[in-house]
Design a protein around this motif. Sequence first.
Motif, mmCIF file in Angstrom:
data_model
loop_
_atom_site.group_PDB
_atom_site.id
_atom_site.type_symbol
_atom_site.label_atom_id
_atom_site.label_comp_id
_atom_site.label_asym_id
_atom_site.label_seq_id
_atom_site.Cartn_x
_atom_site.Cartn_y
_atom_site.Cartn_z
ATOM 1 N N ARG A 157 35.856 27.040 -22.588
ATOM 2 C CA ARG A 157 35.365 25.312 -23.491
ATOM 3 C C ARG A 157 37.279 25.041 -24.586
ATOM 4 O O ARG A 157 37.643 24.056 -23.665
ATOM 5 N N HIS A 158 37.002 25.137 -25.023
ATOM 6 C CA HIS A 158 37.648 25.547 -25.923
ATOM 7 C C HIS A 158 39.218 26.493 -25.642
ATOM 8 O O HIS A 158 40.550 27.000 -26.540
ATOM 9 N N GLY A 159 39.590 27.255 -24.212
ATOM 10 C CA GLY A 159 40.326 28.180 -24.224
ATOM 11 C C GLY A 159 40.822 29.052 -24.764
ATOM 12 O O GLY A 159 41.429 29.507 -24.759
ATOM 13 N N VAL A 160 39.648 29.882 -25.607
ATOM 14 C CA VAL A 160 39.763 30.946 -25.987
ATOM 15 C C VAL A 160 38.688 32.176 -25.025
ATOM 16 O O VAL A 160 37.719 32.772 -26.001
ATOM 17 N N PRO A 161 38.497 31.823 -24.096
ATOM 18 C CA PRO A 161 37.786 33.094 -23.046
ATOM 19 C C PRO A 161 37.544 34.546 -23.895
ATOM 20 O O PRO A 161 36.804 34.821 -24.020
ATOM 21 N N GLU A 162 39.053 35.131 -24.982
ATOM 22 C CA GLU A 162 38.809 35.815 -24.753
ATOM 23 C C GLU A 162 38.127 36.543 -26.787
ATOM 24 O O GLU A 162 38.321 37.569 -26.786
ATOM 25 N N CYS A 163 38.222 35.445 -27.337
ATOM 26 C CA CYS A 163 37.778 35.764 -28.554
ATOM 27 C C CYS A 163 36.135 36.407 -29.209
ATOM 28 O O CYS A 163 35.335 35.749 -28.420
ATOM 29 N N SER A 164 36.783 37.614 -29.486
ATOM 30 C CA SER A 164 35.563 38.509 -29.480
ATOM 31 C C SER A 164 34.149 37.853 -30.330
ATOM 32 O O SER A 164 33.253 38.615 -30.508
ATOM 33 N N VAL A 165 34.649 36.814 -31.225
ATOM 34 C CA VAL A 165 33.603 36.256 -32.290
ATOM 35 C C VAL A 165 32.312 35.535 -30.982
ATOM 36 O O VAL A 165 31.315 36.133 -31.854
ATOM 37 N N ALA A 166 32.837 34.926 -30.083
ATOM 38 C CA ALA A 166 32.025 34.576 -28.858
ATOM 39 C C ALA A 166 31.166 35.373 -28.929
ATOM 40 O O ALA A 166 29.556 35.322 -28.643
ATOM 41 N N GLU A 167 31.375 36.771 -27.743
ATOM 42 C CA GLU A 167 30.761 37.713 -27.445
ATOM 43 C C GLU A 167 29.402 37.859 -29.298
ATOM 44 O O GLU A 167 28.352 38.208 -28.644
ATOM 45 N N ASN A 168 30.294 38.373 -30.229
ATOM 46 C CA ASN A 168 29.159 38.753 -31.074
ATOM 47 C C ASN A 168 28.000 37.883 -31.625
ATOM 48 O O ASN A 168 27.270 38.207 -31.348
ATOM 49 N N LEU A 169 28.662 36.334 -31.364
ATOM 50 C CA LEU A 169 27.519 35.226 -31.443
ATOM 51 C C LEU A 169 26.587 35.226 -30.737
ATOM 52 O O LEU A 169 25.105 34.692 -30.982
ATOM 53 N N HIS A 170 27.133 35.119 -29.126
ATOM 54 C CA HIS A 170 26.458 35.352 -28.226
ATOM 55 C C HIS A 170 25.320 36.977 -28.301
ATOM 56 O O HIS A 170 24.026 35.515 -28.179
ATOM 57 N N LYS A 171 25.297 37.256 -28.805
ATOM 58 C CA LYS A 171 24.092 38.482 -28.638
ATOM 59 C C LYS A 171 23.531 37.999 -30.087
ATOM 60 O O LYS A 171 22.077 38.462 -29.490
ATOM 61 N N ALA A 172 23.974 37.653 -30.792
ATOM 62 C CA ALA A 172 23.365 37.750 -32.303
ATOM 63 C C ALA A 172 22.245 36.375 -31.953
ATOM 64 O O ALA A 172 20.998 36.457 -32.194
ATOM 65 N N LEU A 173 22.494 35.654 -31.177
ATOM 66 C CA LEU A 173 21.965 34.325 -30.827
ATOM 67 C C LEU A 173 20.783 34.465 -29.410
ATOM 68 O O LEU A 173 19.724 33.976 -29.873
ATOM 69 N N ALA A 174 21.227 35.197 -28.734
ATOM 70 C CA ALA A 174 20.458 35.942 -28.134
ATOM 71 C C ALA A 174 18.656 36.975 -28.664
ATOM 72 O O ALA A 174 17.860 36.492 -28.291
ATOM 73 N N GLY A 175 19.094 37.094 -29.327
ATOM 74 C CA GLY A 175 18.336 37.977 -30.212
ATOM 75 C C GLY A 175 17.780 37.472 -30.863
ATOM 76 O O GLY A 175 16.141 37.461 -31.298
ATOM 77 N N PHE A 176 18.449 36.287 -31.985
ATOM 78 C CA PHE A 176 16.993 35.511 -32.842
ATOM 79 C C PHE A 176 16.625 34.438 -32.004
ATOM 80 O O PHE A 176 15.228 34.072 -32.517
ATOM 81 N N ALA A 177 16.759 34.052 -31.120
ATOM 82 C CA ALA A 177 15.872 33.125 -29.591
ATOM 83 C C ALA A 177 14.725 34.491 -29.477
ATOM 84 O O ALA A 177 13.213 33.648 -29.564
ATOM 85 N N ALA A 178 15.212 35.388 -29.289
ATOM 86 C CA ALA A 178 13.987 36.384 -28.648
ATOM 87 C C ALA A 178 12.994 36.463 -29.124
ATOM 88 O O ALA A 178 11.735 36.914 -29.006
ATOM 89 N N ALA A 179 13.268 37.025 -30.426
ATOM 90 C CA ALA A 179 12.802 37.220 -31.356
ATOM 91 C C ALA A 179 11.712 35.709 -31.702
ATOM 92 O O ALA A 179 10.075 36.321 -32.142
ATOM 93 N N ALA A 180 12.182 34.848 -31.569
ATOM 94 C CA ALA A 180 11.436 33.352 -32.552
ATOM 95 C C ALA A 180 10.123 33.171 -31.172
ATOM 96 O O ALA A 180 9.440 32.457 -31.428
ATOM 97 N N VAL A 181 10.851 33.836 -29.728
ATOM 98 C CA VAL A 181 9.705 33.701 -28.688
ATOM 99 C C VAL A 181 8.741 34.282 -28.438
ATOM 100 O O VAL A 181 8.113 34.177 -27.329
ATOM 101 N N ALA A 182 8.738 35.524 -29.137
ATOM 102 C CA ALA A 182 8.260 36.589 -28.448
ATOM 103 C C ALA A 182 6.972 36.276 -29.027
ATOM 104 O O ALA A 182 6.335 35.883 -30.067
ATOM 105 N N PRO A 183 5.896 37.016 -28.344
ATOM 106 C CA PRO A 183 4.129 36.713 -27.980
ATOM 107 C C PRO A 183 3.890 37.115 -29.435
ATOM 108 O O PRO A 183 4.174 38.054 -30.521
#
Length: 150
Positions: A124-150
């Motif tokens: 959206r902000h014109g920086v698809p190559e920004c590696s921070v986004a990938e790291n944040l994506h992975k972290a948020l996915a992990g946080f969400a998975a843990a929050a919804v785990a049975p």
Amino acid sequence: MKTIKVVVTLILLAAFSHAYAAAGLIAVKSPHSAKATMDRFEVIIKDKGLNVFARIDHAAGAAKIGKALRPTEVLIFGNPQGGTPFMECAQSVGIDLPLKALVWEDASSQVWLGYNDPEYLAERHGVPECSVAENLHKALAGFAAAAVAP
């Protein structure tokens, strides 16, 4: 053992994911109540050393004007260690920071945990190559998975 946890987390996330119409929104089903889901997510965020800036209960706000809204809460959170490098890629990302998570109950009483995909925000902000986004994506996915785990 850590690799197995990562694989299981990713499998759970994929299993509970739902393609939502809102561009860039990742939403995962939760087997918990809306309050319990948000409580779990908030504890995870705090345990990871992130700052919680606000927790907003939209249903309580609706009740103040005599309206009924199914459970709907937003958590605003973040950390300069993640946000600053993201804004170094594109300062305009600051409009989307701090990060937010939304928990809501839909019309069929299914609870969802949703958040903006940082990789989508990078595009959206014109920086698809920004590696921070990938790291944040992975972290948020992990946080969400843990929050919804049975």
